[in-house]
Design a protein around this motif. Structure first.
Motif, PDB file in Angstrom:
ATOM      1  N   LYS A 189       0.866  -1.189   0.000  1.00 44.53           N
ATOM      2  CA  LYS A 189       0.000   0.000   0.000  1.00 44.53           C
ATOM      3  C   LYS A 189       0.893   1.225   0.000  1.00 44.53           C
ATOM      4  CE  LYS A 189      -3.590   2.119   2.861  1.00 44.53           C
ATOM      5  NZ  LYS A 189      -4.776   1.886   3.687  1.00 44.53           N
ATOM      6  N   ASP A 222      -4.227  -5.277  -3.623  1.00 41.14           N
ATOM      7  CA  ASP A 222      -5.479  -4.620  -3.243  1.00 41.14           C
ATOM      8  C   ASP A 222      -5.682  -3.503  -4.266  1.00 41.14           C
ATOM      9  OD1 ASP A 222      -7.247  -2.658  -2.042  1.00 41.14           O
ATOM     10  OD2 ASP A 222      -7.018  -3.717  -0.144  1.00 41.14           O
ATOM     11  N   HIS A 225      -5.005   0.109  -3.468  1.00 34.58           N
ATOM     12  CA  HIS A 225      -3.691   0.481  -2.949  1.00 34.58           C
ATOM     13  C   HIS A 225      -2.726   0.882  -4.059  1.00 34.58           C
ATOM     14  CE1 HIS A 225      -4.226  -1.876   1.113  1.00 34.58           C
ATOM     15  NE2 HIS A 225      -5.233  -1.075   0.831  1.00 34.58           N
ATOM     16  N   ASP A 257      -7.387   4.953  -0.777  1.00 32.83           N
ATOM     17  CA  ASP A 257      -7.884   3.629  -0.380  1.00 32.83           C
ATOM     18  C   ASP A 257      -9.337   3.785   0.068  1.00 32.83           C
ATOM     19  OD1 ASP A 257      -7.866   0.943   0.228  1.00 32.83           O
ATOM     20  OD2 ASP A 257      -6.924   1.194   2.180  1.00 32.83           O
ATOM     21  N   ASP A 259     -12.077   2.142  -0.528  1.00 34.45           N
ATOM     22  CA  ASP A 259     -12.882   0.948  -0.209  1.00 34.45           C
ATOM     23  C   ASP A 259     -14.331   1.049  -0.685  1.00 34.45           C
ATOM     24  OD1 ASP A 259     -10.799  -0.501   0.816  1.00 34.45           O
ATOM     25  OD2 ASP A 259     -11.241  -0.104   2.911  1.00 34.45           O
ATOM     26  N   ASP A 294     -12.269  -6.606  -0.329  1.00 31.79           N
ATOM     27  CA  ASP A 294     -11.876  -5.868   0.876  1.00 31.79           C
ATOM     28  C   ASP A 294     -12.568  -4.513   0.798  1.00 31.79           C
ATOM     29  OD1 ASP A 294     -10.777  -4.746   3.092  1.00 31.79           O
ATOM     30  OD2 ASP A 294      -8.698  -4.776   2.402  1.00 31.79           O
TER      31      ASP A 294
HETATM   32 MN    MN Z   1      -6.965  -1.031   2.244  1.00 33.11          MN
END
Ligand code: MN
Ligand code: RM4
Ligand code: MN
Length: 397
Positions: A189, A222, A225, A257, A259, A294
Protein backbone atom coordinates in the motif's frame (compact mmCIF):
# COMPACT_ATOMS: atom_id res chain seq x y z
CA UNK A 1 -28.34 -24.99 -30.75
CA UNK A 2 -25.79 -23.89 -33.39
CA UNK A 3 -22.19 -24.96 -32.70
CA UNK A 4 -21.01 -21.44 -31.96
CA UNK A 5 -23.94 -20.88 -29.61
CA UNK A 6 -23.26 -24.06 -27.68
CA UNK A 7 -19.53 -23.23 -27.52
CA UNK A 8 -20.52 -19.88 -26.08
CA UNK A 9 -22.87 -21.57 -23.61
CA UNK A 10 -20.04 -23.84 -22.44
CA UNK A 11 -17.69 -20.91 -22.08
CA UNK A 12 -20.21 -18.97 -19.99
CA UNK A 13 -20.87 -21.95 -17.73
CA UNK A 14 -17.21 -22.74 -17.29
CA UNK A 15 -16.31 -19.13 -16.55
CA UNK A 16 -19.05 -18.64 -13.97
CA UNK A 17 -18.76 -22.06 -12.32
CA UNK A 18 -15.05 -21.42 -11.78
CA UNK A 19 -15.48 -17.96 -10.32
CA UNK A 20 -15.69 -17.69 -6.57
CA UNK A 21 -14.94 -14.64 -4.52
CA UNK A 22 -14.28 -14.37 -0.80
CA UNK A 23 -16.15 -11.81 1.25
CA UNK A 24 -14.70 -10.05 4.33
CA UNK A 25 -16.26 -10.33 7.79
CA UNK A 26 -15.50 -6.64 8.38
CA UNK A 27 -17.68 -5.68 5.41
CA UNK A 28 -20.74 -6.55 7.52
CA UNK A 29 -19.65 -4.67 10.63
CA UNK A 30 -20.09 -1.04 11.59
CA UNK A 31 -17.04 0.72 10.23
CA UNK A 32 -16.38 4.28 9.31
CA UNK A 33 -13.90 6.92 8.42
CA UNK A 34 -11.45 8.64 10.74
CA UNK A 35 -14.14 11.28 11.27
CA UNK A 36 -16.76 8.98 12.64
CA UNK A 37 -19.17 6.16 12.06
CA UNK A 38 -22.78 6.04 11.01
CA UNK A 39 -24.17 3.08 12.85
CA UNK A 40 -26.52 0.78 10.94
CA UNK A 41 -29.15 -1.23 12.78
CA UNK A 42 -28.53 -4.23 10.51
CA UNK A 43 -24.75 -4.26 10.95
CA UNK A 44 -23.18 -7.44 12.34
CA UNK A 45 -21.43 -7.15 15.65
CA UNK A 46 -20.73 -10.79 16.45
CA UNK A 47 -19.03 -13.59 14.57
CA UNK A 48 -22.40 -15.39 14.46
CA UNK A 49 -23.99 -12.42 12.70
CA UNK A 50 -21.11 -12.12 10.26
CA UNK A 51 -21.44 -15.78 9.28
CA UNK A 52 -25.22 -15.37 8.97
CA UNK A 53 -24.79 -12.42 6.58
CA UNK A 54 -22.14 -14.28 4.61
CA UNK A 55 -24.49 -17.26 4.28
CA UNK A 56 -27.22 -14.96 2.95
CA UNK A 57 -24.86 -13.52 0.31
CA UNK A 58 -23.80 -17.03 -0.65
CA UNK A 59 -27.41 -18.23 -0.81
CA UNK A 60 -28.25 -15.40 -3.20
CA UNK A 61 -25.16 -15.49 -5.40
CA UNK A 62 -23.79 -19.03 -5.08
CA UNK A 63 -20.32 -17.56 -5.49
CA UNK A 64 -19.07 -16.73 -1.99
CA UNK A 65 -18.35 -19.96 -0.11
CA UNK A 66 -15.70 -18.46 2.18
CA UNK A 67 -15.46 -15.61 4.69
CA UNK A 68 -12.20 -13.78 5.41
CA UNK A 69 -11.57 -13.38 9.13
CA UNK A 70 -9.60 -10.71 10.97
CA UNK A 71 -7.93 -12.31 13.97
CA UNK A 72 -8.38 -9.50 16.47
CA UNK A 73 -11.97 -8.74 15.52
CA UNK A 74 -13.25 -12.27 14.86
CA UNK A 75 -11.05 -14.58 16.93
CA UNK A 76 -10.23 -12.36 19.93
CA UNK A 77 -9.70 -15.40 22.17
CA UNK A 78 -7.38 -17.10 19.72
CA UNK A 79 -7.47 -20.91 19.69
CA UNK A 80 -10.42 -20.89 22.12
CA UNK A 81 -12.57 -19.44 19.33
CA UNK A 82 -11.84 -22.26 16.89
CA UNK A 83 -14.75 -24.50 18.00
CA UNK A 84 -17.09 -21.51 17.60
CA UNK A 85 -15.93 -20.92 14.04
CA UNK A 86 -16.12 -24.63 13.22
CA UNK A 87 -19.72 -24.80 14.48
CA UNK A 88 -20.62 -21.71 12.44
CA UNK A 89 -19.03 -23.23 9.34
CA UNK A 90 -21.27 -26.26 9.77
CA UNK A 91 -24.48 -24.35 10.44
CA UNK A 92 -24.00 -21.64 7.79
CA UNK A 93 -22.44 -23.66 4.99
CA UNK A 94 -19.78 -20.94 4.65
CA UNK A 95 -16.15 -21.80 5.43
CA UNK A 96 -13.52 -19.61 7.06
CA UNK A 97 -11.30 -18.15 4.34
CA UNK A 98 -8.13 -16.14 4.54
CA UNK A 99 -6.88 -15.26 8.00
CA UNK A 100 -5.83 -11.65 8.57
CA UNK A 101 -3.44 -10.90 11.41
CA UNK A 102 -3.86 -7.48 12.98
CA UNK A 103 -0.64 -5.53 13.36
CA UNK A 104 -2.17 -2.08 13.38
CA UNK A 105 -4.28 -1.57 16.47
CA UNK A 106 -2.18 -2.26 19.54
CA UNK A 107 -0.53 0.78 21.15
CA UNK A 108 2.87 -0.89 20.80
CA UNK A 109 2.66 -0.50 17.03
CA UNK A 110 2.78 3.28 17.06
CA UNK A 111 6.17 3.19 15.34
CA UNK A 112 5.63 -0.02 13.42
CA UNK A 113 5.13 -3.73 13.91
CA UNK A 114 7.47 -6.08 12.00
CA UNK A 115 9.67 -3.04 11.23
CA UNK A 116 9.61 -1.44 14.67
CA UNK A 117 13.10 -0.36 15.86
CA UNK A 118 12.35 -2.09 19.18
CA UNK A 119 13.29 -5.78 18.88
CA UNK A 120 10.76 -6.70 21.56
CA UNK A 121 7.89 -5.18 19.61
CA UNK A 122 9.07 -6.86 16.41
CA UNK A 123 9.02 -10.14 18.29
CA UNK A 124 5.53 -9.48 19.59
CA UNK A 125 4.37 -8.81 16.02
CA UNK A 126 6.02 -12.00 14.72
CA UNK A 127 4.41 -13.96 17.55
CA UNK A 128 0.98 -12.66 16.51
CA UNK A 129 1.56 -13.69 12.89
CA UNK A 130 2.73 -17.13 14.06
CA UNK A 131 -0.42 -17.48 16.18
CA UNK A 132 -2.48 -16.47 13.14
CA UNK A 133 -0.74 -19.09 11.00
CA UNK A 134 -1.53 -21.69 13.64
CA UNK A 135 -5.20 -20.61 13.77
CA UNK A 136 -5.34 -20.82 9.97
CA UNK A 137 -3.82 -24.28 10.04
CA UNK A 138 -6.29 -25.54 12.62
CA UNK A 139 -9.18 -24.13 10.65
CA UNK A 140 -7.84 -25.61 7.41
CA UNK A 141 -7.35 -22.15 5.85
CA UNK A 142 -4.80 -21.88 3.09
CA UNK A 143 -3.98 -18.17 3.10
CA UNK A 144 -2.67 -15.72 5.65
CA UNK A 145 -3.12 -12.17 4.33
CA UNK A 146 -0.54 -9.87 5.81
CA UNK A 147 -0.94 -6.12 5.72
CA UNK A 148 1.35 -3.87 7.74
CA UNK A 149 0.68 -0.27 8.75
CA UNK A 150 4.43 0.24 9.06
CA UNK A 151 6.14 3.35 7.86
CA UNK A 152 7.12 6.82 9.02
CA UNK A 153 5.70 10.31 8.72
CA UNK A 154 8.84 12.45 8.55
CA UNK A 155 12.04 12.31 6.50
CA UNK A 156 15.03 11.15 8.49
CA UNK A 157 12.94 9.87 11.39
CA UNK A 158 13.57 6.20 10.56
CA UNK A 159 16.23 4.16 8.75
CA UNK A 160 14.47 2.83 5.66
CA UNK A 161 17.22 0.26 5.04
CA UNK A 162 17.37 -1.09 8.58
CA UNK A 163 13.65 -1.59 8.44
CA UNK A 164 13.99 -3.61 5.21
CA UNK A 165 16.40 -5.96 7.00
CA UNK A 166 14.10 -6.35 10.03
CA UNK A 167 11.19 -7.03 7.72
CA UNK A 168 13.05 -9.69 5.75
CA UNK A 169 14.07 -11.40 8.95
CA UNK A 170 10.53 -11.32 10.37
CA UNK A 171 8.94 -12.62 7.18
CA UNK A 172 11.42 -15.49 6.99
CA UNK A 173 10.50 -16.45 10.56
CA UNK A 174 6.79 -16.34 9.68
CA UNK A 175 7.26 -18.34 6.50
CA UNK A 176 9.11 -21.07 8.38
CA UNK A 177 5.99 -21.76 10.38
CA UNK A 178 3.72 -22.33 7.32
CA UNK A 179 2.35 -25.83 6.93
CA UNK A 180 2.62 -27.42 3.49
CA UNK A 181 0.00 -25.88 1.22
CA UNK A 182 -0.39 -22.74 3.32
CA UNK A 183 0.57 -19.40 1.81
CA UNK A 184 1.70 -16.05 3.12
CA UNK A 185 0.16 -13.25 1.02
CA UNK A 186 2.05 -9.97 1.30
CA UNK A 187 -0.04 -6.87 0.71
CA UNK A 188 1.38 -3.50 -0.31
CA UNK A 189 0.00 0.00 0.00
CA UNK A 190 1.63 3.28 -1.01
CA UNK A 191 0.58 5.40 1.96
CA UNK A 192 -1.78 5.57 4.94
CA UNK A 193 -1.46 5.38 7.86
CA UNK A 194 2.13 6.46 7.21
CA UNK A 195 2.50 9.56 5.07
CA UNK A 196 6.20 9.84 4.35
CA UNK A 197 7.40 6.30 3.72
CA UNK A 198 5.59 2.97 3.89
CA UNK A 199 7.71 -0.13 4.43
CA UNK A 200 5.86 -2.21 1.79
CA UNK A 201 4.77 0.52 -0.59
CA UNK A 202 4.43 -1.24 -3.93
CA UNK A 203 4.43 -4.53 -5.82
CA UNK A 204 8.20 -4.43 -6.40
CA UNK A 205 8.89 -4.32 -2.67
CA UNK A 206 6.23 -6.95 -2.00
CA UNK A 207 7.70 -9.21 -4.73
CA UNK A 208 11.18 -8.92 -3.27
CA UNK A 209 9.91 -9.69 0.22
CA UNK A 210 7.88 -12.67 -1.01
CA UNK A 211 11.00 -14.12 -2.64
CA UNK A 212 13.06 -13.49 0.49
CA UNK A 213 10.42 -15.01 2.75
CA UNK A 214 10.26 -18.32 0.89
CA UNK A 215 8.50 -20.37 -1.78
CA UNK A 216 5.05 -20.24 -0.15
CA UNK A 217 4.91 -16.44 -0.10
CA UNK A 218 3.02 -14.46 -2.75
CA UNK A 219 1.93 -10.90 -3.44
CA UNK A 220 -1.55 -9.63 -2.59
CA UNK A 221 -2.90 -6.89 -4.87
CA UNK A 222 -5.48 -4.62 -3.24
CA UNK A 223 -6.95 -2.61 -6.12
CA UNK A 224 -7.38 0.44 -3.86
CA UNK A 225 -3.69 0.48 -2.95
CA UNK A 226 -2.30 2.27 -5.99
CA UNK A 227 -1.67 5.82 -7.01
CA UNK A 228 -4.14 7.34 -9.42
CA UNK A 229 -3.55 6.38 -13.04
CA UNK A 230 -1.32 3.44 -12.15
CA UNK A 231 -1.65 0.61 -14.67
CA UNK A 232 -2.79 -2.17 -12.32
CA UNK A 233 -3.33 -4.77 -15.06
CA UNK A 234 0.31 -4.41 -16.05
CA UNK A 235 1.31 -5.15 -12.45
CA UNK A 236 -0.98 -8.19 -12.58
CA UNK A 237 0.61 -9.36 -15.85
CA UNK A 238 4.07 -9.08 -14.26
CA UNK A 239 3.01 -10.94 -11.14
CA UNK A 240 1.52 -13.73 -13.27
CA UNK A 241 4.73 -13.88 -15.30
CA UNK A 242 6.92 -14.05 -12.21
CA UNK A 243 4.57 -16.59 -10.55
CA UNK A 244 4.13 -14.32 -7.57
CA UNK A 245 0.45 -13.42 -7.84
CA UNK A 246 -1.28 -14.75 -4.75
CA UNK A 247 -4.59 -12.94 -4.89
CA UNK A 248 -6.62 -9.77 -4.82
CA UNK A 249 -8.42 -7.53 -2.42
CA UNK A 250 -11.07 -6.02 -4.66
CA UNK A 251 -12.70 -2.65 -4.11
CA UNK A 252 -12.91 0.61 -6.02
CA UNK A 253 -11.46 4.02 -5.44
CA UNK A 254 -11.65 7.54 -6.70
CA UNK A 255 -8.86 9.12 -4.68
CA UNK A 256 -7.00 6.74 -2.38
CA UNK A 257 -7.88 3.63 -0.38
CA UNK A 258 -11.56 4.54 -0.54
CA UNK A 259 -12.88 0.95 -0.21
CA UNK A 260 -15.88 1.73 -2.43
CA UNK A 261 -17.80 -1.12 -4.01
CA UNK A 262 -16.06 -2.88 -6.86
CA UNK A 263 -16.58 -1.37 -10.30
CA UNK A 264 -18.55 1.59 -8.96
CA UNK A 265 -16.03 4.14 -10.22
CA UNK A 266 -14.04 2.36 -12.92
CA UNK A 267 -15.46 -1.00 -14.07
CA UNK A 268 -13.12 -1.00 -17.09
CA UNK A 269 -10.13 -1.25 -14.74
CA UNK A 270 -11.43 -4.44 -13.15
CA UNK A 271 -12.36 -5.81 -16.58
CA UNK A 272 -8.79 -5.21 -17.79
CA UNK A 273 -7.40 -7.05 -14.75
CA UNK A 274 -9.73 -9.99 -15.42
CA UNK A 275 -8.74 -9.93 -19.08
CA UNK A 276 -5.08 -10.42 -18.10
CA UNK A 277 -6.05 -13.38 -15.94
CA UNK A 278 -8.20 -15.02 -18.64
CA UNK A 279 -5.41 -14.42 -21.18
CA UNK A 280 -2.98 -16.32 -18.99
CA UNK A 281 -5.49 -19.13 -18.39
CA UNK A 282 -2.98 -22.00 -17.96
CA UNK A 283 -0.54 -20.03 -15.87
CA UNK A 284 -3.32 -18.42 -13.84
CA UNK A 285 -4.71 -21.84 -12.89
CA UNK A 286 -1.32 -23.03 -11.76
CA UNK A 287 -1.02 -19.87 -9.64
CA UNK A 288 -4.22 -20.38 -7.62
CA UNK A 289 -5.33 -16.78 -7.44
CA UNK A 290 -7.44 -15.90 -4.40
CA UNK A 291 -10.20 -13.47 -5.34
CA UNK A 292 -11.23 -11.57 -2.24
CA UNK A 293 -13.27 -8.47 -1.53
CA UNK A 294 -11.88 -5.87 0.88
CA UNK A 295 -14.51 -3.19 1.31
CA UNK A 296 -16.13 -1.29 4.10
CA UNK A 297 -19.59 0.05 3.43
CA UNK A 298 -20.19 3.22 5.38
CA UNK A 299 -23.28 4.51 3.66
CA UNK A 300 -24.70 1.61 1.66
CA UNK A 301 -26.49 -1.22 3.44
CA UNK A 302 -23.87 -3.83 4.13
CA UNK A 303 -25.48 -7.03 2.84
CA UNK A 304 -26.90 -5.19 -0.15
CA UNK A 305 -23.49 -3.67 -0.99
CA UNK A 306 -21.89 -7.11 -0.76
CA UNK A 307 -24.44 -8.72 -3.08
CA UNK A 308 -24.08 -5.82 -5.51
CA UNK A 309 -20.29 -6.27 -5.43
CA UNK A 310 -20.43 -10.01 -6.10
CA UNK A 311 -22.87 -9.52 -8.98
CA UNK A 312 -20.63 -6.81 -10.46
CA UNK A 313 -17.58 -9.04 -10.12
CA UNK A 314 -19.38 -11.86 -11.94
CA UNK A 315 -20.46 -9.51 -14.73
CA UNK A 316 -16.96 -8.16 -15.27
CA UNK A 317 -15.40 -11.62 -15.01
CA UNK A 318 -17.80 -12.93 -17.66
CA UNK A 319 -17.31 -9.95 -19.96
CA UNK A 320 -13.56 -10.55 -19.80
CA UNK A 321 -14.06 -14.27 -20.46
CA UNK A 322 -15.92 -13.38 -23.65
CA UNK A 323 -13.01 -11.51 -25.26
CA UNK A 324 -12.24 -13.32 -28.52
CA UNK A 325 -8.59 -14.00 -27.76
CA UNK A 326 -7.75 -15.61 -31.11
CA UNK A 327 -9.08 -12.59 -32.91
CA UNK A 328 -7.28 -10.29 -30.49
CA UNK A 329 -3.98 -12.08 -31.01
CA UNK A 330 -4.29 -11.76 -34.78
CA UNK A 331 -4.94 -8.03 -34.49
CA UNK A 332 -2.05 -7.62 -32.07
CA UNK A 333 0.26 -9.50 -34.41
CA UNK A 334 -0.80 -7.31 -37.32
CA UNK A 335 -0.45 -4.22 -35.10
CA UNK A 336 -3.98 -3.26 -36.03
CA UNK A 337 -4.50 -1.00 -33.06
CA UNK A 338 -8.10 -0.01 -33.58
CA UNK A 339 -9.29 -3.53 -34.40
CA UNK A 340 -7.49 -4.94 -31.34
CA UNK A 341 -8.90 -2.26 -29.07
CA UNK A 342 -12.39 -2.75 -30.50
CA UNK A 343 -12.19 -6.49 -29.79
CA UNK A 344 -11.50 -5.70 -26.15
CA UNK A 345 -14.03 -2.88 -25.93
CA UNK A 346 -16.70 -4.94 -27.69
CA UNK A 347 -16.56 -7.56 -24.94
CA UNK A 348 -16.61 -4.86 -22.26
CA UNK A 349 -19.72 -3.24 -23.69
CA UNK A 350 -21.65 -6.48 -24.30
CA UNK A 351 -24.57 -6.86 -21.91
CA UNK A 352 -23.90 -10.12 -20.09
CA UNK A 353 -26.76 -9.77 -17.61
CA UNK A 354 -29.14 -12.08 -19.55
CA UNK A 355 -26.37 -14.73 -19.71
CA UNK A 356 -25.82 -14.41 -15.98
CA UNK A 357 -29.52 -14.66 -15.22
CA UNK A 358 -29.75 -17.83 -17.34
CA UNK A 359 -26.70 -19.33 -15.59
CA UNK A 360 -28.18 -18.51 -12.17
CA UNK A 361 -31.49 -20.12 -13.03
CA UNK A 362 -29.73 -23.23 -14.33
CA UNK A 363 -27.94 -23.44 -10.95
CA UNK A 364 -31.19 -22.94 -8.99
CA UNK A 365 -30.13 -19.45 -7.89
CA UNK A 366 -32.16 -16.25 -7.93
CA UNK A 367 -32.02 -14.68 -11.41
CA UNK A 368 -31.62 -11.24 -9.82
CA UNK A 369 -29.85 -11.56 -6.43
CA UNK A 370 -30.36 -7.91 -5.45
CA UNK A 371 -34.10 -8.05 -6.10
CA UNK A 372 -34.25 -11.40 -4.29
CA UNK A 373 -32.52 -9.85 -1.27
CA UNK A 374 -35.08 -7.05 -1.15
CA UNK A 375 -37.95 -9.48 -1.51
CA UNK A 376 -36.59 -11.79 1.21
CA UNK A 377 -36.94 -9.16 3.95
CA UNK A 378 -33.61 -10.39 5.38
CA UNK A 379 -32.19 -6.91 6.01
CA UNK A 380 -35.36 -5.67 7.73
CA UNK A 381 -35.37 -8.77 9.92
CA UNK A 382 -31.76 -8.45 11.07
CA UNK A 383 -32.22 -4.71 11.59
CA UNK A 384 -35.10 -5.48 13.97
CA UNK A 385 -33.20 -8.23 15.74
CA UNK A 386 -29.85 -6.48 16.02
CA UNK A 387 -30.83 -2.83 16.18
CA UNK A 388 -31.51 -2.64 19.87
CA UNK A 389 -28.35 -4.49 20.84
CA UNK A 390 -25.86 -2.12 19.26
CA UNK A 391 -23.65 -0.44 21.73
CA UNK A 392 -19.98 -0.99 21.01
CA UNK A 393 -18.94 -0.06 17.51
CA UNK A 394 -16.05 -2.11 16.18
CA UNK A 395 -12.96 -0.22 15.28
CA UNK A 396 -11.60 0.67 11.89
CA UNK A 397 -10.35 0.03 9.50
MN1 MN B 1 -6.97 -1.03 2.24
C1 RM4 C 1 -5.88 -2.03 4.95
C2 RM4 C 1 -5.67 -3.22 4.04
C3 RM4 C 1 -5.97 -4.53 4.71
C4 RM4 C 1 -7.21 -4.49 5.55
C5 RM4 C 1 -7.17 -3.31 6.48
C6 RM4 C 1 -8.36 -3.25 7.40
O1 RM4 C 1 -5.93 -0.83 4.22
O2 RM4 C 1 -6.44 -3.08 2.88
O3 RM4 C 1 -6.07 -5.56 3.77
O4 RM4 C 1 -7.26 -5.68 6.29
O5 RM4 C 1 -7.06 -2.12 5.71
MN1 MN D 1 -6.68 -4.91 1.65
Amino acid sequence: MATSESANFDLVNRALDAFQIEIPSWGFANTGTRFGKFVQAAAASTIEEKFADAAEVNRLTGATPTLALHVLWDLPNGAADIPVVRALERSSGVRAGSINPNLFQDQEYKFGSLCNPDAGIRQQAVAHVLDSIELARELGCRDISLWLPDGSNYPGSQSIRKRIEWLEEALRACHERLAPGQRLLIEYKPFEPAFYHTDIADWGMASHLAREAGPQARVLVDTGHHYSAQNIEQIVAWLIHTRLLGGFHFNDRRYADDDLTLGSIDPYQIFRIFHEIHSAAGRARELEIAFMIDQSHNLKGKVEAMVQTVVTAQELWLKAALVDREELEAHQHACDIVAAEETLRGAFWSDVRPLLAAWRESRALAADPLAALRESGYVERIARERGSRHSAVSSYA
